[in-house]
Design a protein around this motif. Structure first.
Motif, mmCIF file in Angstrom:
data_model
loop_
_atom_site.group_PDB
_atom_site.id
_atom_site.type_symbol
_atom_site.label_atom_id
_atom_site.label_comp_id
_atom_site.label_asym_id
_atom_site.label_seq_id
_atom_site.Cartn_x
_atom_site.Cartn_y
_atom_site.Cartn_z
ATOM 1 N N MET A 61 35.769 -17.790 36.346
ATOM 2 C CA MET A 61 36.964 -17.655 35.526
ATOM 3 C C MET A 61 38.055 -18.629 35.992
ATOM 4 N N ARG A 62 38.153 -18.792 37.306
ATOM 5 C CA ARG A 62 39.143 -19.727 37.856
ATOM 6 C C ARG A 62 38.830 -21.140 37.432
ATOM 7 N N GLN A 63 37.534 -21.469 37.497
ATOM 8 C CA GLN A 63 37.106 -22.839 37.231
ATOM 9 C C GLN A 63 37.250 -23.187 35.745
ATOM 10 N N PHE A 64 36.856 -22.257 34.880
ATOM 11 C CA PHE A 64 36.807 -22.584 33.455
ATOM 12 C C PHE A 64 37.901 -21.914 32.629
ATOM 13 N N GLY A 65 38.602 -20.949 33.237
ATOM 14 C CA GLY A 65 39.746 -20.346 32.562
ATOM 15 C C GLY A 65 39.427 -19.445 31.376
ATOM 16 N N ASN A 66 38.143 -19.144 31.160
ATOM 17 C CA ASN A 66 37.879 -18.218 30.047
ATOM 18 C C ASN A 66 37.239 -16.916 30.511
ATOM 19 N N ARG A 67 37.678 -15.841 29.894
ATOM 20 C CA ARG A 67 37.172 -14.515 30.247
ATOM 21 C C ARG A 67 36.032 -14.162 29.312
ATOM 22 N N PHE A 68 35.050 -13.443 29.834
ATOM 23 C CA PHE A 68 34.033 -12.870 28.956
ATOM 24 C C PHE A 68 33.483 -11.632 29.641
ATOM 25 N N PHE A 69 32.985 -10.696 28.850
ATOM 26 C CA PHE A 69 32.407 -9.520 29.462
ATOM 27 C C PHE A 69 30.949 -9.400 29.060
ATOM 28 N N ASN A 70 30.104 -9.994 29.867
ATOM 29 C CA ASN A 70 28.665 -9.895 29.638
ATOM 30 C C ASN A 70 27.952 -10.126 30.969
ATOM 31 N N PRO A 71 27.909 -9.061 31.786
ATOM 32 C CA PRO A 71 27.355 -9.231 33.140
ATOM 33 C C PRO A 71 25.909 -9.718 33.166
ATOM 34 N N THR A 72 25.157 -9.556 32.068
ATOM 35 C CA THR A 72 23.765 -10.023 32.097
ATOM 36 C C THR A 72 23.676 -11.552 32.049
ATOM 37 N N ARG A 73 24.793 -12.222 31.724
ATOM 38 C CA ARG A 73 24.795 -13.690 31.753
ATOM 39 C C ARG A 73 24.889 -14.231 33.175
ATOM 40 N N LEU A 74 25.110 -13.332 34.139
ATOM 41 C CA LEU A 74 25.177 -13.718 35.548
ATOM 42 C C LEU A 74 23.910 -13.187 36.213
ATOM 43 N N GLU A 75 23.132 -14.081 36.795
ATOM 44 C CA GLU A 75 21.879 -13.623 37.404
ATOM 45 C C GLU A 75 21.965 -13.689 38.924
ATOM 46 N N CYS A 76 21.742 -12.537 39.566
ATOM 47 C CA CYS A 76 21.810 -12.475 41.033
ATOM 48 C C CYS A 76 20.460 -12.791 41.652
ATOM 49 N N TYR B 17 39.011 6.659 31.167
ATOM 50 C CA TYR B 17 38.818 5.536 32.086
ATOM 51 C C TYR B 17 40.096 4.775 32.424
ATOM 52 N N ILE B 18 41.194 5.089 31.741
ATOM 53 C CA ILE B 18 42.416 4.289 31.940
ATOM 54 C C ILE B 18 43.054 4.587 33.302
ATOM 55 N N SER B 28 48.198 -0.315 21.508
ATOM 56 C CA SER B 28 48.220 -0.923 20.177
ATOM 57 C C SER B 28 47.022 -1.849 20.060
ATOM 58 N N GLU B 29 46.934 -2.538 18.931
ATOM 59 C CA GLU B 29 45.850 -3.502 18.729
ATOM 60 C C GLU B 29 45.814 -4.554 19.832
ATOM 61 N N ASN B 30 46.988 -4.888 20.338
ATOM 62 C CA ASN B 30 47.085 -5.988 21.316
ATOM 63 C C ASN B 30 46.805 -5.574 22.757
ATOM 64 N N THR B 31 46.517 -4.293 22.960
ATOM 65 C CA THR B 31 46.290 -3.810 24.322
ATOM 66 C C THR B 31 44.971 -4.348 24.881
ATOM 67 N N ASP B 32 45.037 -4.852 26.117
ATOM 68 C CA ASP B 32 43.849 -5.368 26.798
ATOM 69 C C ASP B 32 43.270 -4.253 27.689
ATOM 70 N N PHE B 33 41.968 -4.051 27.618
ATOM 71 C CA PHE B 33 41.348 -2.959 28.378
ATOM 72 C C PHE B 33 41.524 -3.128 29.887
ATOM 73 N N ASN B 40 38.470 -0.114 35.094
ATOM 74 C CA ASN B 40 37.652 -0.931 35.992
ATOM 75 C C ASN B 40 36.441 -1.440 35.214
ATOM 76 N N SER B 41 35.979 -2.638 35.574
ATOM 77 C CA SER B 41 35.036 -3.310 34.681
ATOM 78 C C SER B 41 33.697 -2.576 34.558
ATOM 79 N N ALA B 42 33.320 -1.781 35.565
ATOM 80 C CA ALA B 42 32.088 -0.983 35.413
ATOM 81 C C ALA B 42 32.298 0.081 34.333
ATOM 82 N N ASN B 43 33.525 0.604 34.244
ATOM 83 C CA ASN B 43 33.805 1.607 33.214
ATOM 84 C C ASN B 43 33.910 1.008 31.814
#
Lengths: 191, 84
Positions: A61-76, B17-18, B28-33, B40-43
């Motif tokens: 995220m630091r390097q590329f500045g974009n967030r994403f939520f898909n942990p399966t795209r990271l392989e340990c 989970y909050i 609101s619509e603009n709220t980031d999880f 927490n990201s596991a949640n």
């Protein structure tokens, strides 16, 4: 660049049920699921792999500045009991983990960097706000000692996507830093 | 389902989970999880599984990728419901 993550193993039992239907499939690749189910301590392996992904993701995220939520795209990939690496697309990040009976702390770096300062400590109070303030205070104490500059001249500020940086007299510094907390444990790394 | 109904349903889903009550109150619509609600990201995985259960939809890992805000979650739910 550097990133870290900490998992309080007791808190993880309270926060998440990784045996929930569909949970592992959303986070782990087929190979990682094999690693988990073939390990003697499955709970520990789940959270070891998770912390490796989180620590590596922070650098990405630091390097590329974009967030994403898909942990399966990271392989340990596990190399030894404590060393491994995480692959995200064309990028590989090395990881080293401290596996304690109460917590797992993983540090990821672009290459096995030398001169990394890290610390892990327990805080009784689990309020996120308080932990964040306390860990910032500790980080700044350490940083001012390393640089041999007055404590009151340094500060930590986060950028728009939440990455923390050191500032001295309002000027951004070159050192990279990462802070993590979970449950009763906090950890930071400075490079 | 109206926009308000959808937000209300999502609000109920994220509540367990909050970790930031203030941000939750002002959701609101603009709220980031993660940045606002401090989930927490596991949640976040639990949030996604709960959304699947509540709306009887399947969210693939590629769809999940952008699901870090209320707005993004609403878009994905609407898209999936329209496709069924």
């Amino acid at each position: 660049m550097i990133g870290n993550d900490i998992v309080d193993l007791k808190q993880a039992r309270i926060d998440s049920n990784w045996k929930r239907k569909g949970f592992l499939e959303k986070i782990f690749t087929q190979n990682e699921q094999v690693l988990i189910f073939s390990s003697a301590n499955q709970h520990q392996t789940v959270w070891l792999l998770w912390s490796m992904k989180e620590a590596a993701y922070k650098i990405y995220m630091r390097q590329f500045g974009n967030r994403f939520f898909n942990p399966t795209r990271l392989e340990c990939n596990i190399e030894t009991k404590t060393k491994g690496h995480v692959v995200i697309g064309d990028n590989t990040f090395d990881t080293i983990s401290q596996i304690d009976k109460n917590y797992i702390h993983t540090i990821a770096s672009k290459r096995r960097e030398k001169g990394v300062k890290s610390s892990c400590f327990k805080i009784e109070n689990t309020s996120i706000k308080l932990q964040s303030e306390l860990s910032k205070k500790r980080v700044l104490e350490t940083y001012s000692k390393i640089r041999n500059i007055p404590k009151n001249s340094v500060a930590i500020q986060k950028d728009a996507i939440g990455i923390p940086y050191f500032f001295q007299n309002n000027k951004k510094q070159k050192e990279s830093l990462s802070i993590a907390h979970h449950g009763h444990y906090c950890a930071y790394v400075i490079l | 389902m109206t926009k308000e109904e959808l937000i209300t349903k999502l609000k109920t889903i994220v509540q367990p989970y909050i970790q930031d009550e203030e941000a939750f109150k002002n959701l609101s619509e603009n709220t980031d999880f993660i940045n606002d609600l401090k989930i927490n990201s596991a949640n976040l995985v639990d949030v996604i599984l709960d959304v699947e259960d509540e709306f009887d939809i399947r969210i693939e890992n590629d769809d999940m990728e952008k699901m870090t805000s209320v707005k993004a979650a609403m878009d994905i739910v609407n898209e999936k419901l329209a496709a069924t």
